[in-house]
Scaffold this motif. Structure first.
Motif, mmCIF file in Angstrom:
data_model
loop_
_atom_site.group_PDB
_atom_site.id
_atom_site.type_symbol
_atom_site.label_atom_id
_atom_site.label_comp_id
_atom_site.label_asym_id
_atom_site.label_seq_id
_atom_site.Cartn_x
_atom_site.Cartn_y
_atom_site.Cartn_z
ATOM 1 N N SER A 10 0.845 -1.201 0.000
ATOM 2 C CA SER A 10 0.000 0.000 0.000
ATOM 3 C C SER A 10 0.869 1.236 0.000
ATOM 4 C CB SER A 10 -0.887 0.032 1.249
ATOM 5 O OG SER A 10 -1.709 -1.094 1.296
ATOM 6 N N PHE A 11 0.386 2.262 -0.673
ATOM 7 C CA PHE A 11 0.937 3.614 -0.501
ATOM 8 C C PHE A 11 -0.135 4.384 0.281
ATOM 9 C CE2 PHE A 11 3.109 2.417 -4.521
ATOM 10 C CZ PHE A 11 4.425 2.579 -4.109
ATOM 11 N N GLY A 12 0.132 4.694 1.538
ATOM 12 C CA GLY A 12 -0.901 5.328 2.365
ATOM 13 C C GLY A 12 -2.115 4.426 2.451
ATOM 14 N N GLU A 15 -4.137 0.542 -1.662
ATOM 15 C CA GLU A 15 -3.436 -0.732 -1.867
ATOM 16 C C GLU A 15 -3.176 -0.919 -3.363
ATOM 17 O OE1 GLU A 15 -5.250 -4.598 -0.737
ATOM 18 O OE2 GLU A 15 -3.405 -4.830 0.443
ATOM 19 N N VAL A 16 -1.897 -1.008 -3.711
ATOM 20 C CA VAL A 16 -1.496 -1.088 -5.123
ATOM 21 C C VAL A 16 -1.279 -2.539 -5.555
ATOM 22 C CG1 VAL A 16 0.328 -0.422 -6.726
ATOM 23 C CG2 VAL A 16 -0.517 1.233 -5.068
ATOM 24 N N LEU A 17 -0.700 -3.368 -4.674
ATOM 25 C CA LEU A 17 -0.582 -4.806 -4.938
ATOM 26 C C LEU A 17 -1.494 -5.524 -3.949
ATOM 27 C CD1 LEU A 17 3.313 -5.148 -5.395
ATOM 28 C CD2 LEU A 17 1.570 -4.763 -7.157
ATOM 29 N N GLY A 34 -0.040 -5.226 -18.684
ATOM 30 C CA GLY A 34 -1.154 -4.642 -17.951
ATOM 31 C C GLY A 34 -1.196 -3.152 -18.173
ATOM 32 N N PRO A 35 -2.344 -2.550 -17.911
ATOM 33 C CA PRO A 35 -2.508 -1.123 -18.170
ATOM 34 C C PRO A 35 -1.692 -0.263 -17.212
ATOM 35 C CG PRO A 35 -4.433 -1.972 -17.036
ATOM 36 C CD PRO A 35 -3.557 -3.153 -17.344
ATOM 37 N N SER A 36 -1.489 0.964 -17.610
ATOM 38 C CA SER A 36 -0.783 1.936 -16.793
ATOM 39 C C SER A 36 -1.493 2.088 -15.446
ATOM 40 C CB SER A 36 -0.766 3.264 -17.553
ATOM 41 O OG SER A 36 -0.008 4.182 -16.848
ATOM 42 N N GLY A 37 -0.716 2.148 -14.378
ATOM 43 C CA GLY A 37 -1.306 2.302 -13.050
ATOM 44 C C GLY A 37 -1.725 0.994 -12.421
ATOM 45 N N GLY A 38 -1.482 -0.117 -13.102
ATOM 46 C CA GLY A 38 -1.928 -1.416 -12.600
ATOM 47 C C GLY A 38 -1.037 -2.020 -11.523
ATOM 48 N N GLY A 39 0.129 -1.399 -11.302
ATOM 49 C CA GLY A 39 1.019 -1.903 -10.247
ATOM 50 C C GLY A 39 2.258 -2.611 -10.760
ATOM 51 N N LYS A 40 2.528 -2.518 -12.066
ATOM 52 C CA LYS A 40 3.652 -3.258 -12.657
ATOM 53 C C LYS A 40 5.001 -2.794 -12.106
ATOM 54 C CE LYS A 40 2.777 -2.253 -16.995
ATOM 55 N NZ LYS A 40 1.714 -1.257 -16.728
ATOM 56 N N THR A 41 5.234 -1.495 -12.157
ATOM 57 C CA THR A 41 6.526 -0.970 -11.691
ATOM 58 C C THR A 41 6.689 -1.225 -10.190
ATOM 59 O OG1 THR A 41 6.632 0.694 -13.424
ATOM 60 C CG2 THR A 41 7.923 1.123 -11.467
ATOM 61 N N THR A 42 5.612 -1.068 -9.450
ATOM 62 C CA THR A 42 5.672 -1.319 -8.006
ATOM 63 C C THR A 42 6.076 -2.764 -7.733
ATOM 64 O OG1 THR A 42 3.946 0.335 -7.665
ATOM 65 C CG2 THR A 42 4.357 -1.194 -5.850
ATOM 66 N N LEU A 43 5.541 -3.684 -8.507
ATOM 67 C CA LEU A 43 5.891 -5.105 -8.350
ATOM 68 C C LEU A 43 7.384 -5.329 -8.607
ATOM 69 C CD1 LEU A 43 5.154 -8.111 -7.994
ATOM 70 C CD2 LEU A 43 4.492 -8.132 -10.413
#
Ligand code: ADP
Ligand code: MG
Length: 231
Positions: A10-12, A15-17, A34-43
């Motif tokens: 989570s960021f604040g 929940e991103v993942l 996956g689409p932009s904002g889907g959590g790919k880079t965070t993963l």
């Protein structure tokens, strides 16, 4: 090579993942689309311990980066991170250093490798990637495709067991995607395990042994594409 279970981040309050599960076999090229904002880079950042997650298990080559929400010790984290090579979206080359200097920087300065040995190894990698004539060039003198191969060379110089790519085609002319797919496949033939995240489905099909998709923080399909090598 890589096993992730129930990964949450989570960021604040957001929940991103949301409980990501995935597995990557040794020598496999797994592409996550996956689409932009889907959590790919965070993963991807989580696998490299550039983000701290809230829950789950991340196992890399039999070692736990995180086990049921608990991270490994500092020393262990350092050892595990050494196994991972990362090629970032904008390549992040050092602009004031030549190609060769970019590649030997971390091996010599961070890992204490003797300079002569680091140079020899860097030259071998540049040869493999078709960049021998560019070793004394600076990043501004290179094309986008060449810059990206230097970024790959820099990651390879640390002899990773797992290579991660964040949107490897996003900064490139579409005509270069074949070339990138070819380089990644040739690394895989040498035994490299590879994880790629992208929103470029055409590129994904060219590079992947297997494609899965992530949307809104969860892996939504484990079998949208499989070229059969895992059967
Ligand atoms: N450092 C951060 N702080 C707060 N929110 C973030 C941060 N990084 C990413 N996010 C949010 O997390 C979500 C997923 O982002 P990201 O992993 O970059 O997705 P993708 O790479 O699939 O486009 C987005 O809503 C983004 O705004
Ligand atoms: Mg991204």
């Amino acid at each position: 090579m890589l096993k992730i279970q129930g990964l949450r981040k989570s960021f604040g309050d957001i929940e991103v993942l949301k409980g990501v599960n995935l597995e990557l076999k040794t020598g496999e090229i797994l592409v996550i689309v996956g689409p932009s904002g889907g959590g790919k880079t965070t993963l991807l950042r989580s696998i490299n311990y550039l983000e701290k997650c809230n829950a789950g298990t991340i196992e890399i080559d039999g070692k736990y980066l995180m086990h049921e929400g608990v991270y490994a010790s500092k020393g262990e984290l350092k050892e595990i991170r050494k196994m991972i090579g990362m090629v970032f979206q904008g390549f992040n080359l050092f602009p004031h250093m030549s190609v060769l200097e970019n590649i030997i920087e971390a091996p010599t300065r961070v890992f204490g490798k003797p300079k002569a040995k680091a140079i020899k190894e860097a030259q071998d990698i540049l040869g493999f990637l078709g960049l021998t004539e560019k070793e004394n060039s600076y990043p501004f003198e290179l094309s986008g495709g060449q810059k990206q191969r230097v970024a790959i060379a820099r990651a390879l110089a640390l002899e990773p067991k797992l290579m991660c790519f964040d949107e490897p085609t996003s900064a490139l002319d579409p005509a270069l995607t074949d070339e990138v797919a070819k380089v990644i496949k040739s690394l895989s033939q040498k035994g490299m395990s590879t994880l790629i995240i992208t929103h470029d489905m055409e590129f994904a099909k060219k590079a992947a042994d297997r494609i899965i998709s992530i949307d809104n923080g969860i892996i939504i399909d484990d079998h949208i594409y499989d070229n059969g090598i895992n059967d």
